[in-house]
Design an enzyme around this catalytic site. Structure first.
Site, PDB file in Angstrom:
ATOM      1  N   TYR A  95     -30.922 -25.803 -21.767  1.00 21.17           N
ATOM      2  CA  TYR A  95     -29.803 -26.717 -22.036  1.00 21.17           C
ATOM      3  C   TYR A  95     -30.150 -28.197 -21.867  1.00 21.17           C
ATOM      4  CZ  TYR A  95     -26.566 -22.994 -23.043  1.00 21.17           C
ATOM      5  OH  TYR A  95     -25.931 -21.930 -23.649  1.00 21.17           O
ATOM      6  N   GLU A 137     -22.825 -17.205 -19.751  1.00 17.75           N
ATOM      7  CA  GLU A 137     -24.042 -16.430 -20.048  1.00 17.75           C
ATOM      8  C   GLU A 137     -24.627 -15.793 -18.801  1.00 17.75           C
ATOM      9  OE1 GLU A 137     -26.396 -19.299 -22.194  1.00 17.75           O
ATOM     10  OE2 GLU A 137     -24.843 -19.441 -23.752  1.00 17.75           O
TER      11      GLU A 137
END
Length: 406
Positions: A95, A137
């Site tokens: 990310y 997630e």
């Protein structure tokens, strides 16, 4: 946390992002792969070449901007993307890399219009959104690994069977090398298959719907062979032409949000265009086993009988279950199709045909197939006034927008 001023700044950029979104995401992926070429082993390059991934990411960014003050409203989309990320092996460490290059892309495309205040607001907003994805997630990874038979990331499987279903679709029966029992899954889910193809520089990962019911000793996927010149054809042609029984490949645990609600007792309508039959035949097998008295109609729209998969499998289900109705729609029937009356409707699915043959007023609808087919189905259902809570559909590939007639 974002300040109210930052939220207002983000929302004010939404129109600009809608205008320049795809340009920004195209620049983003260019930067990402230049700086981190190893990520080419994760991302589907066919979707990149066709611009699908760029459009999907742009739509996600725009939706985030428009709903930055109520991000809970986009959670269904977050859940859907999170399932895909989990099946691909996207991790928290990815990310920051994505964020850095996305912000550079926004600045590159918008230039002086991207003021320091706007860039700071977007940097903070990205972190908020990334944290949501990472949290969702993480739960999916934990749930997947801890379920009976589950595993993390990818696991070695071998091809235990290869069955030709039509001129363009072949089924592959996949079993785990360690011979351990497989986890159950929801009908409609998919797995990711990871392959190192000798002619390709990078690893290829593709998602394929599970085309047979859960709780077997194998996973079945049914793969359409794409044109060899199509970017999507790299993996499908390899599987069709090169892969053999006994070959190894890596497989993720099942994932996906497009799943059959077996708690509903409403009549069920399954509408498939071409290879979109794969998740729906899984649903059909499951519902006749778990809800044998539930009325089901399944519609399969294909070009002709030569490319139609699972005809005998569907026929057997009709013979064994009186509550199942199957309809075939052929857009371009062959001479044999015409001679044998091998269809219920010639041409394309229409509003009038659906109204005359399907329980439009009371059924739950699930549909999957090429985008033009899905848009036609959606428009017909909207025209009939079918409410959103009865509509369920899935794209093969990045999420797109269905253009509907108002």
């Amino acid at each position: 946390m974002l300040t109210e001023q930052q939220k207002d700044t983000i929302k004010a950029t939404a129109p600009v992002l809608r205008e320049h979104g795809t340009t920004i995401t195209t620049r983003f992926y260019q930067l990402l792969f230049e700086k981190h070429p190893k990520l080419l082993n994760i991302f589907n390059q066919a979707n990149q070449k066709q611009g699908k991934q760029q459009r999907a990411l742009a739509n996600s960014i725009i939706a985030s901007a428009e709903h930055i003050d109520q991000l809970e409203s986009i959670m269904p989309v977050v859940e859907q993307i999170a399932h895909k990320h989990r099946s691909l092996g996207i991790k928290p460490e990815h990310y920051p890399i994505v964020g850095e290059n996305l912000l550079i892309a926004i600045k590159d495309v918008l230039g002086d219009a991207a003021t320091d205040d706007i860039m700071q607001a977007w940097e903070d907003a990205y972190q908020v959104i990334a944290d949501i994805f990472i949290s969702v997630e993480a739960d999916l990874y934990e749930e997947t690994e801890q379920q009976p038979g589950g595993w993390k990331d990818f696991k070695p499987f071998y091809i235990a069977g290869k069955v030709v279903e039509s001129d363009v679709i072949t089924s592959f029966y996949l079993k785990p090398v360690d011979e351990q029992p497989l986890p159950t899954f929801e009908p409609g889910q998919y797995i990711s298959v990871k392959l190192d193809i000798p002619s390709e520089t990078y690893t290829n990962i593709r998602q394929y719907s599970l085309s047979y019911k859960p709780n077997q000793s194998y996973f079945r996927i049914s793969v359409k062979r794409e044109d060899e010149h199509d970017p999507n054809g790299v993996v499908s042609n390899y599987l069709h032409n090169e892969a053999s029984v006994g070959d190894l490949l890596d497989v993720s645990a099942p994932a996906g949000e497009f799943t059959l609600d077996t708690n509903s007792t409403k009549p069920l309508v399954l509408l498939a265009g071409g290879v979109g039959i794969t998740p729906l035949i899984n649903m059909l097998h499951t519902v006749v086993e778990q809800q044998p008295s539930r009325p089901v109609s399944i519609v399969h729209a294909v070009r002709n009988g030569d490319v139609q998969a699972f005809e005998q499998e569907l026929t057997d289900l009709v013979l064994d279950h009186q509550h199942v109705n199957i309809y075939t729609i052929l857009s371009h029937p062959t001479a044999d199709d015409e001679a044998n009356k091998h269809y219920h409707q010639k041409g394309f699915i229409t509003y009038d045909w659906m109204k005359d043959h399907l329980p439009m007023d009371e059924a739950d609808f699930y549909f999957c197939g090429p985008k033009p087919f899905m848009e036609a189905v959606m428009n017909h259902l909207n025209q009939h006034g079918v409410t959103e809570d009865r509509l369920n559909f899935e794209f093969f590939g990045p999420q797109e927008e269905l253009e509907t007639v108002q």
